[in-house]
Structure formats: structure tokens, C-alpha cells
Write an enzyme that holds these catalytic residues in place. Structure first.
Site, PDB file in Angstrom:
ATOM      1  N   GLY A   1       5.841   4.093  -8.958  1.00 48.56           N
ATOM      2  CA  GLY A   1       6.499   2.817  -9.204  1.00 48.56           C
ATOM      3  C   GLY A   1       5.530   1.655  -9.124  1.00 48.56           C
ATOM      4  CG  HIS A   2       3.557   0.648  -5.459  1.00 52.27           C
ATOM      5  ND1 HIS A   2       3.754   1.685  -4.583  1.00 52.27           N
ATOM      6  CD2 HIS A   2       4.150  -0.442  -4.908  1.00 52.27           C
ATOM      7  CE1 HIS A   2       4.429   1.240  -3.537  1.00 52.27           C
ATOM      8  NE2 HIS A   2       4.691  -0.036  -3.704  1.00 52.27           N
TER       9      HIS A   2
ATOM     10  N   GLY B   1       0.790  -1.216   0.000  1.00 51.99           N
ATOM     11  CA  GLY B   1       0.000   0.000   0.000  1.00 51.99           C
ATOM     12  C   GLY B   1       0.824   1.269   0.000  1.00 51.99           C
TER      13      GLY B   1
ATOM     14  CB  SER C   1      10.936   4.007  -1.208  1.00 48.39           C
ATOM     15  OG  SER C   1      10.652   3.356   0.027  1.00 48.39           O
TER      16      SER C   1
ATOM     17  CD  GLN D   1       7.458  -7.505   4.486  1.00 46.79           C
ATOM     18  OE1 GLN D   1       6.873  -8.374   3.843  1.00 46.79           O
ATOM     19  NE2 GLN D   1       7.888  -6.382   3.924  1.00 46.79           N
TER      20      GLN D   1
ATOM     21  N   GLY E   1       8.944  -5.062  -8.410  1.00 48.74           N
ATOM     22  CA  GLY E   1       9.955  -4.072  -8.736  1.00 48.74           C
ATOM     23  C   GLY E   1      11.324  -4.550  -8.285  1.00 48.74           C
TER      24      GLY E   1
ATOM     25  CG  HIS F   1       5.707   4.774  -4.966  1.00 47.17           C
ATOM     26  ND1 HIS F   1       6.200   4.041  -6.020  1.00 47.17           N
ATOM     27  CD2 HIS F   1       6.209   4.190  -3.841  1.00 47.17           C
ATOM     28  CE1 HIS F   1       6.981   3.070  -5.589  1.00 47.17           C
ATOM     29  NE2 HIS F   1       6.989   3.125  -4.260  1.00 47.17           N
TER      30      HIS F   1
ATOM     31  NE  ARG G   1      10.743   1.430   5.639  1.00 43.90           N
ATOM     32  CZ  ARG G   1      10.600   0.178   5.260  1.00 43.90           C
ATOM     33  NH1 ARG G   1      10.833  -0.143   4.003  1.00 43.90           N
ATOM     34  NH2 ARG G   1      10.225  -0.749   6.121  1.00 43.90           N
TER      35      ARG G   1
END
Length: 302
Positions: free
Chosen positions: A39-40, A34, A206, A64, A168, A37, A208
Site C-alpha cells: 500500500g505504501h 515505516g 496495514s 500521536q 492512503g 507494505h 500492524r
């Protein structure tokens, strides 16, 4: 563009996928955590170009994260994600509340067999380990990370039953771990990796990144700049892995980054290249700016 169908129950997601497979359609899955961005969304658009039906999963996987890591602060915006996925043309979104517990009502089993499947309160016990590929790079400082990744992706594969899965390559080690798991466990799934998607200034996209202060974000550009310089150096004839690593470490350290690792590894097996480069390699970096840990990489094909 119509909104994607949203599923929270495993049984409903599986039934939807099987219905479309029965119709002769191919399915692609894009697993995400979720806070999507560009890239997704590129992964989603690629999936749509390769398959008849595209499913995107949104699940922040607790398996994880170690207790000291940033699970609680991981950003989320489900409403915004659904709007983006609608615009990107996703057909379905699977966003379960919890993938680590199931109840008998979630399974089409009755009688004595069903009673054997009741939750006894002991919690999740079954984990998938890709033993060699998970050891180095991020696996050194995040020892539970890749067992969590492999396990949750295997669960998603079993629920959605896709023909293709799109990842990715920013998370290069993760991509290789999934490829090896699919090969070793005979999943009938083609795994596709897409190159790192970057902001206009080169920073790898990312979820983050939103946590970087303006100052730290500017300093974090040293990761991409150092990787680019290392690749150019290698292409001009520098084949010594120690020299390439030193170049990258120096640029990141001078920018104020706290380095977890800089490694030159073989692209397939991720084994460290200790001296001269004689095969395709990837230079992998993990470094923190402020309290935000970032990863990036660049492939060097010689």
C-alpha cells in the site's frame, strides 16, 4: 535503479528540496511511519507519476500515541524499507531521529536571534488542532492522535516543501484532517488520497497486520466482508444508517472482534448520518482482534 538519498537532518532535507525546486522540478511527499507494505509503495509509485521528484518520510511519530498505546511495539525495518523504496524509485528518504526538538545549529541564524532559539528544556509546546474533524471516530478513543498527526505533517510540509502530498484513505479521518488543515492554513500543497489497498483476501494492508495471529487474521476478514455487504445493501436500496451499522457490527462481533466503533458519516465533514442516507457517506470501522486494533472503511456514493 539508483538508491534514494537518505537525510536525517532537517536542514539538509530542506536544502535538497529547495535545490530541486530551484531547478523547476515539482516535488511529491509520501509521509509514512515505516515498515512499508505494498500500500505504501503504491503511494510512492503514484507520487512518481505525478511529480518530478518523490520524497518519502519515515518517522514513527510519538506525538500521536497516548502513553497506553503501542508506540514501543510499532514494527520497524529501516534497511528493508530503504530496499523497497529503491526498487520503487523514490528519490529521497527523510528519516529524522526526532522532529520535536531543534538546536540552533539546525537553523541558519546567528547572533542574538540564534540565542533566542536555544532549547530551554521545556519541550514541545505547539500543536495543531483540526477541531471538528478530529472529534469523532478514532478521536473519541484516541484524543491526542489527530493533534499529533496534524502537527507532524505540518512540520514535514515545512521541511520538505512539497507541491503534492499522497495519503492512503484507509486512514480516512486522518486524510480528511490533513485536507482541512491544508485548506485552513493555506499550504500551497495538493493533497491526494488513494483508495484502500487490500490483500488478496480483502484485509486492508496495514503495518500492524504482522502482529495478528493466524487465527485473529482470519477473523479480521469479517471487517472487509461486513463493509462489502453493507455497501451492496445500500446500493440495493437500504438507506437506513442504523440497519447498515447493525449489519457490520453483527458480523464483526460474531467473528470475535472487539468493536471500538462502527459509524456512517458524511464523506466531507465526517458528521454522523443518524437516519436515512441522502448524501455520499463512508462507513468507518475500528475493531480489535487479539491486541491489534484495525481500521477500515468503504465509501458509498448515492
Amino acid at each position: 535503479m539508483s538508491a534514494p538519498e537518505v537525510f536525517r537532518e532537517k536542514s539538509l532535507m530542506r536544502a535538497w528540496s529547495r535545490y530541486h525546486r530551484f531547478q523547476g522540478k515539482t516535488l511529491a511527499l509520501v509521509p509514512t511511519m515505516g515498515f512499508l507494505h505494498e500500500g505504501h509503495l503504491l503511494l510512492v509509485r503514484t507520487a512518481k507519476s505525478l511529480a518530478d521528484v518523490t520524497v518519502v518520510s519515515i518517522y514513527v511519530n510519538p506525538g500521536q500515541f497516548a502513553p497506553s498505546e503501542d508506540l514501543a511495539s510499532y514494527p520497524s525495518d529501516l534497511a528493508g524499507d530503504l530496499r523497497k523504496l529503491s526498487a520503487a524509485g523514490a528519490d529521497a528518504v527523510f528519516c529524522p531521529a526526532d522532529l520535536y526538538h531543534s538546536s540552533p545549529g539546525d537553523l541558519p541564524i546567528e547572533g542574538e536571534a540564534a540565542s533566542c532559539l536555544e532549547d530551554d528544556g521545556s519541550g514541545h509546546e505547539t500543536w495543531i488542532r483540526v477541531e471538528m474533524l478530529e472529534k469523532g471516530l478514532c478521536g473519541r478513543s484516541r484524543p491526542v492522535f489527530f493533534r499529533g498527526v496534524a502537527t507532524v505533517v505540518a512540520k514535514l510540509f515545512n521541511i520538505v516543501e512539497p507541491d503534492l502530498a499522497i495519503f492512503g484513505k484507509k486512514d480516512y479521518q486522518q486524510w480528511r484532517v490533513i485536507c482541512r488543515m491544508v485548506r485552513d492554513l493555506d499550504f500551497a500543497i495538493t493533497v491526494i488520497g488513494l483508495d484502500v489497498v487490500r490483500e488478496a483476501d480483502g484485509l486492508a494492508m496495514s503495518s500492524r497486520n504482522v502482529r495478528l495471529s493466524p487465527e485473529c487474521r482470519e477473523k479480521a476478514l469479517s471487517i472487509y466482508r461486513s463493509l462489502s455487504k453493507a455497501k451492496i445493501s445500500a446500493e440495493k436500496g437500504q438507506k437506513n444508517s442504523h440497519e447498515l451499522k447493525y449489519l457490520v457490527k453483527q458480523m464483526i462481533s460474531e467473528a470475535g472482534g472487539k468493536i471500538d466503533y462502527v459509524e456512517v458519516v458524511e464523506q466531507q465533514g465526517l458528521q454522523p448520518v443518524e437516519e436515512e442516507i441522502s448524501c455520499p457517506v463512508v462507513v468507518c470501522v475500528a475493531a480489535s482482534f487479539g491486541d491489534v486494533r484495525l481500521i477500515d472503511n468503504v465509501e458509498i456514493n448515492i
